[in-house]
Design an enzyme around this catalytic site. Sequence first.
Site, PDB file in Angstrom:
ATOM      1  N   THR A 108       0.837  -1.202   0.000  1.00 31.67           N
ATOM      2  CA  THR A 108       0.000   0.000   0.000  1.00 31.67           C
ATOM      3  C   THR A 108       0.870   1.249   0.000  1.00 31.67           C
ATOM      4  O   THR A 108       2.019   1.212   0.432  1.00 31.67           O
ATOM      5  CB  THR A 108      -0.928   0.031   1.235  1.00 31.67           C
ATOM      6  OG1 THR A 108      -1.823   1.136   1.131  1.00 31.67           O
ATOM      7  CG2 THR A 108      -0.134   0.172   2.524  1.00 31.67           C
ATOM      8  N   HIS A 119      -1.689   6.096   6.380  1.00 33.51           N
ATOM      9  CA  HIS A 119      -2.593   5.904   7.508  1.00 33.51           C
ATOM     10  C   HIS A 119      -2.786   4.418   7.810  1.00 33.51           C
ATOM     11  O   HIS A 119      -2.718   3.979   8.957  1.00 33.51           O
ATOM     12  CB  HIS A 119      -3.931   6.584   7.223  1.00 33.51           C
ATOM     13  CG  HIS A 119      -4.943   6.333   8.279  1.00 33.51           C
ATOM     14  ND1 HIS A 119      -4.897   6.961   9.503  1.00 33.51           N
ATOM     15  CD2 HIS A 119      -5.996   5.483   8.331  1.00 33.51           C
ATOM     16  CE1 HIS A 119      -5.882   6.522  10.251  1.00 33.51           C
ATOM     17  NE2 HIS A 119      -6.577   5.626   9.554  1.00 33.51           N
ATOM     18  N   ASP A 154      -8.045  -5.637   0.129  1.00 31.58           N
ATOM     19  CA  ASP A 154      -9.028  -5.076  -0.790  1.00 31.58           C
ATOM     20  C   ASP A 154     -10.362  -5.030  -0.061  1.00 31.58           C
ATOM     21  O   ASP A 154     -10.702  -5.970   0.670  1.00 31.58           O
ATOM     22  CB  ASP A 154      -9.126  -5.917  -2.065  1.00 31.58           C
ATOM     23  CG  ASP A 154      -9.646  -5.096  -3.241  1.00 31.58           C
ATOM     24  OD1 ASP A 154      -9.541  -3.847  -3.202  1.00 31.58           O
ATOM     25  OD2 ASP A 154     -10.165  -5.680  -4.196  1.00 31.58           O
ATOM     26  N   THR A 155     -11.086  -3.927  -0.248  1.00 32.52           N
ATOM     27  CA  THR A 155     -12.331  -3.711   0.490  1.00 32.52           C
ATOM     28  C   THR A 155     -13.450  -3.352  -0.465  1.00 32.52           C
ATOM     29  O   THR A 155     -13.223  -2.676  -1.462  1.00 32.52           O
ATOM     30  CB  THR A 155     -12.142  -2.558   1.507  1.00 32.52           C
ATOM     31  OG1 THR A 155     -11.201  -2.960   2.482  1.00 32.52           O
ATOM     32  CG2 THR A 155     -13.455  -2.212   2.205  1.00 32.52           C
ATOM     33  N   TYR A 183     -17.855   5.751   1.718  1.00 38.92           N
ATOM     34  CA  TYR A 183     -19.303   5.587   1.905  1.00 38.92           C
ATOM     35  C   TYR A 183     -19.730   5.788   3.365  1.00 38.92           C
ATOM     36  O   TYR A 183     -20.887   5.538   3.698  1.00 38.92           O
ATOM     37  CB  TYR A 183     -19.725   4.198   1.439  1.00 38.92           C
ATOM     38  CG  TYR A 183     -19.514   3.928  -0.029  1.00 38.92           C
ATOM     39  CD1 TYR A 183     -20.526   4.160  -0.953  1.00 38.92           C
ATOM     40  CD2 TYR A 183     -18.297   3.436  -0.501  1.00 38.92           C
ATOM     41  CE1 TYR A 183     -20.340   3.902  -2.304  1.00 38.92           C
ATOM     42  CE2 TYR A 183     -18.090   3.177  -1.852  1.00 38.92           C
ATOM     43  CZ  TYR A 183     -19.117   3.420  -2.746  1.00 38.92           C
ATOM     44  OH  TYR A 183     -18.926   3.165  -4.093  1.00 38.92           O
ATOM     45  N   ASP A 184     -18.832   6.230   4.224  1.00 40.05           N
ATOM     46  CA  ASP A 184     -19.161   6.363   5.651  1.00 40.05           C
ATOM     47  C   ASP A 184     -20.444   7.146   5.938  1.00 40.05           C
ATOM     48  O   ASP A 184     -21.204   6.757   6.828  1.00 40.05           O
ATOM     49  CB  ASP A 184     -17.987   7.004   6.412  1.00 40.05           C
ATOM     50  CG  ASP A 184     -16.881   6.009   6.706  1.00 40.05           C
ATOM     51  OD1 ASP A 184     -17.113   4.791   6.518  1.00 40.05           O
ATOM     52  OD2 ASP A 184     -15.784   6.435   7.129  1.00 40.05           O
TER      53      ASP A 184
END
Length: 198
Positions: A7, A11, A68-69, A157-158
């Site tokens: 990555t 963060h 991956d999410t 999308y939070d």
Amino acid sequence: MEIVFATNNLHKLEEISALLGKKYQLLGLKDLHIEEEIPEDHNTLEENASQKAWYIFNLTGRNCFADDTGLEVDTLKGAPGVYSARYSRIGYPTFPEMEPAEGNIRKLLLEMEDARERSARFRTVISLVLSGMEYQFEGVIEGVITQRPSGAKGFGYDPIFTPAGYKITFAEMDLSLKNQISHRARAVKLLVDFLNGM
Ligand code: IMP
């Protein structure tokens, strides 16, 4: 032992670094001066996580993992899923003039305008390639898609996802709480437990 997280997201690197014991030194792609785009061109989270981890393992010969999410909405048959990041850039309608996160939310709410069944989940898959063997870890959080955005914290999308058992969206929640219960936190915990148990 050094281990690479495929990555560039500082963060994410810091978050996982803090959870790993002293036995592991976590390196990001920047630490290895890898600037090329890592391919992720499959149709499932599992295949993409695996593809990224093997790509870096084969490139560097180092132990590594990749994640991956996706957000999976039941009434949309699992969409946007693996396409969550670029949902508003593909298919119909597209919102090229908007920031991706804003366009993604707009599109999802539009697709679900008449939907009463609003169940969804965030799912993270982590693939770890260790000495040429692959291990996968999955973290899931169930919830519902709200009727309209609410809250300013978090990302993606939070603002339209309320986790099961809560009355507020991820974007209204303190980051410390989100980071305890999230899909990513759950997958990372399984990875860290595995690594720390070795
Ligand atoms: P990634 O695999 O972590 O890059 O996530 C892919 C996409 O899923 C992101 O671009 C976001 O749109 C969405 N996503 C992932 N994690 C979250 C989250 O915790 N909250 C909201 N959206 C997320």
